[in-house]
Scaffold this motif. Structure first.
Motif, PDB file in Angstrom:
ATOM      1  N   ASN A  85      46.085  32.329  34.752  1.00  0.00           N
ATOM      2  CA  ASN A  85      46.409  33.160  34.304  1.00  0.00           C
ATOM      3  C   ASN A  85      46.191  33.191  32.715  1.00  0.00           C
ATOM      4  O   ASN A  85      46.647  34.065  32.389  1.00  0.00           O
ATOM      5  CB  ASN A  85      47.812  33.648  34.395  1.00  0.00           C
ATOM      6  N   ALA A  86      45.673  31.719  32.643  1.00  0.00           N
ATOM      7  CA  ALA A  86      45.951  31.556  30.719  1.00  0.00           C
ATOM      8  C   ALA A  86      44.839  30.866  30.098  1.00  0.00           C
ATOM      9  O   ALA A  86      44.355  29.798  31.179  1.00  0.00           O
ATOM     10  CB  ALA A  86      47.019  31.032  30.002  1.00  0.00           C
ATOM     11  N   GLN A 101      37.574  31.807  36.474  1.00  0.00           N
ATOM     12  CA  GLN A 101      36.267  30.982  36.912  1.00  0.00           C
ATOM     13  C   GLN A 101      35.904  31.178  35.656  1.00  0.00           C
ATOM     14  O   GLN A 101      34.129  30.994  35.202  1.00  0.00           O
ATOM     15  CB  GLN A 101      35.889  31.451  37.863  1.00  0.00           C
ATOM     16  N   GLN A 102      35.442  32.880  35.128  1.00  0.00           N
ATOM     17  CA  GLN A 102      34.378  33.377  33.698  1.00  0.00           C
ATOM     18  C   GLN A 102      34.576  32.549  32.512  1.00  0.00           C
ATOM     19  O   GLN A 102      33.786  32.024  32.519  1.00  0.00           O
ATOM     20  CB  GLN A 102      34.983  34.388  33.565  1.00  0.00           C
ATOM     21  N   ILE A 103      35.401  32.562  32.338  1.00  0.00           N
ATOM     22  CA  ILE A 103      36.330  31.109  31.039  1.00  0.00           C
ATOM     23  C   ILE A 103      35.635  29.816  31.415  1.00  0.00           C
ATOM     24  O   ILE A 103      35.154  29.206  30.825  1.00  0.00           O
ATOM     25  CB  ILE A 103      37.120  31.772  30.657  1.00  0.00           C
ATOM     26  N   LYS A 104      36.021  29.423  32.680  1.00  0.00           N
ATOM     27  CA  LYS A 104      36.209  27.954  32.438  1.00  0.00           C
ATOM     28  C   LYS A 104      33.759  27.963  33.035  1.00  0.00           C
ATOM     29  O   LYS A 104      33.655  26.590  32.328  1.00  0.00           O
ATOM     30  CB  LYS A 104      36.143  27.948  34.151  1.00  0.00           C
ATOM     31  N   ASP A 105      34.093  28.773  33.378  1.00  0.00           N
ATOM     32  CA  ASP A 105      32.173  28.355  33.639  1.00  0.00           C
ATOM     33  C   ASP A 105      32.036  28.837  32.587  1.00  0.00           C
ATOM     34  O   ASP A 105      30.452  27.533  31.523  1.00  0.00           O
ATOM     35  CB  ASP A 105      31.354  29.643  34.155  1.00  0.00           C
ATOM     36  N   PHE A 147      49.157  24.075  19.590  1.00  0.00           N
ATOM     37  CA  PHE A 147      48.223  25.075  20.689  1.00  0.00           C
ATOM     38  C   PHE A 147      48.360  26.391  20.552  1.00  0.00           C
ATOM     39  O   PHE A 147      49.563  26.659  20.472  1.00  0.00           O
ATOM     40  CB  PHE A 147      48.677  23.704  22.134  1.00  0.00           C
ATOM     41  N   VAL A 148      48.114  27.111  20.786  1.00  0.00           N
ATOM     42  CA  VAL A 148      48.616  28.440  21.861  1.00  0.00           C
ATOM     43  C   VAL A 148      48.695  28.692  23.042  1.00  0.00           C
ATOM     44  O   VAL A 148      46.765  28.549  23.752  1.00  0.00           O
ATOM     45  CB  VAL A 148      48.333  29.736  20.689  1.00  0.00           C
ATOM     46  N   GLU A 149      49.114  29.533  23.665  1.00  0.00           N
ATOM     47  CA  GLU A 149      49.020  30.079  25.065  1.00  0.00           C
ATOM     48  C   GLU A 149      48.532  32.121  25.103  1.00  0.00           C
ATOM     49  O   GLU A 149      48.804  32.506  24.914  1.00  0.00           O
ATOM     50  CB  GLU A 149      49.638  29.436  26.375  1.00  0.00           C
ATOM     51  N   CYS A 150      47.018  31.590  25.051  1.00  0.00           N
ATOM     52  CA  CYS A 150      46.782  33.699  25.659  1.00  0.00           C
ATOM     53  C   CYS A 150      46.939  34.006  27.213  1.00  0.00           C
ATOM     54  O   CYS A 150      45.865  33.350  27.891  1.00  0.00           O
ATOM     55  CB  CYS A 150      45.490  33.960  24.966  1.00  0.00           C
ATOM     56  N   ALA A 151      47.345  34.668  27.717  1.00  0.00           N
ATOM     57  CA  ALA A 151      46.670  35.840  28.887  1.00  0.00           C
ATOM     58  C   ALA A 151      45.552  35.973  29.525  1.00  0.00           C
ATOM     59  O   ALA A 151      44.829  36.665  27.679  1.00  0.00           O
ATOM     60  CB  ALA A 151      48.207  36.848  29.710  1.00  0.00           C
ATOM     61  N   ILE A 152      44.586  35.722  30.080  1.00  0.00           N
ATOM     62  CA  ILE A 152      42.940  36.013  30.352  1.00  0.00           C
ATOM     63  C   ILE A 152      43.297  37.869  30.430  1.00  0.00           C
ATOM     64  O   ILE A 152      42.381  37.829  30.459  1.00  0.00           O
ATOM     65  CB  ILE A 152      42.733  35.603  31.649  1.00  0.00           C
ATOM     66  N   LEU A 153      44.301  37.882  30.930  1.00  0.00           N
ATOM     67  CA  LEU A 153      44.129  39.359  31.138  1.00  0.00           C
ATOM     68  C   LEU A 153      43.977  40.247  29.465  1.00  0.00           C
ATOM     69  O   LEU A 153      43.844  41.203  29.547  1.00  0.00           O
ATOM     70  CB  LEU A 153      45.509  40.144  31.308  1.00  0.00           C
ATOM     71  N   HIS A 154      44.447  39.320  28.613  1.00  0.00           N
ATOM     72  CA  HIS A 154      44.451  40.290  26.789  1.00  0.00           C
ATOM     73  C   HIS A 154      43.158  39.635  26.580  1.00  0.00           C
ATOM     74  O   HIS A 154      42.896  40.677  25.369  1.00  0.00           O
ATOM     75  CB  HIS A 154      46.120  39.991  26.441  1.00  0.00           C
ATOM     76  N   ILE A 155      42.565  38.880  26.983  1.00  0.00           N
ATOM     77  CA  ILE A 155      40.831  38.916  26.410  1.00  0.00           C
ATOM     78  C   ILE A 155      39.711  40.618  26.628  1.00  0.00           C
ATOM     79  O   ILE A 155      40.085  40.321  27.739  1.00  0.00           O
ATOM     80  CB  ILE A 155      40.169  37.601  27.587  1.00  0.00           C
ATOM     81  N   THR A 156      39.653  40.408  25.730  1.00  0.00           N
ATOM     82  CA  THR A 156      38.912  41.648  25.649  1.00  0.00           C
ATOM     83  C   THR A 156      37.053  41.291  25.538  1.00  0.00           C
ATOM     84  O   THR A 156      36.711  42.531  25.834  1.00  0.00           O
ATOM     85  CB  THR A 156      39.596  43.131  24.450  1.00  0.00           C
TER      86      THR A 156
END
Length: 76
Positions: A42-43, A5-9, A59-68
């Motif tokens: 989750n990505a 949700q933070q990324i989408k916002d 395209f590249v898929e990144c797990a949101i868990l790995h966004i620092t």
């Protein structure tokens, strides 16, 4: 730690402000417009090598868990 949700916002903010995603492995990806990425639960799918019309070559898929970190990009 970020969630979808933070990324989408951030993607839907008005006006859109370009930003950089920094990942735990040191990679970075610039999101230059709201069509450059697609947020999933989750990505995030990020379009790369866009042509002049903004169509991504791949395209590249990144797990949101790995966004620092999320950094604002300076307007050109």
């Amino acid at each position: 730690m970020f969630n979808a949700q933070q990324i989408k916002d951030r993607m839907n903010s008005q006006p859109f402000r370009p930003f950089r995603l920094c990942l735990s492995d040191g990679k970075t990806f610039d999101i230059t417009n709201h069509d450059a990425a697609f947020v999933k639960r989750n990505a995030i799918e990020i379009g790369l090598d866009a042509d002049p019309n903004g169509l991504a070559e791949r395209f590249v898929e990144c797990a949101i868990l790995h966004i620092t970190r999320i950094e604002d990009l300076v307007a050109a």
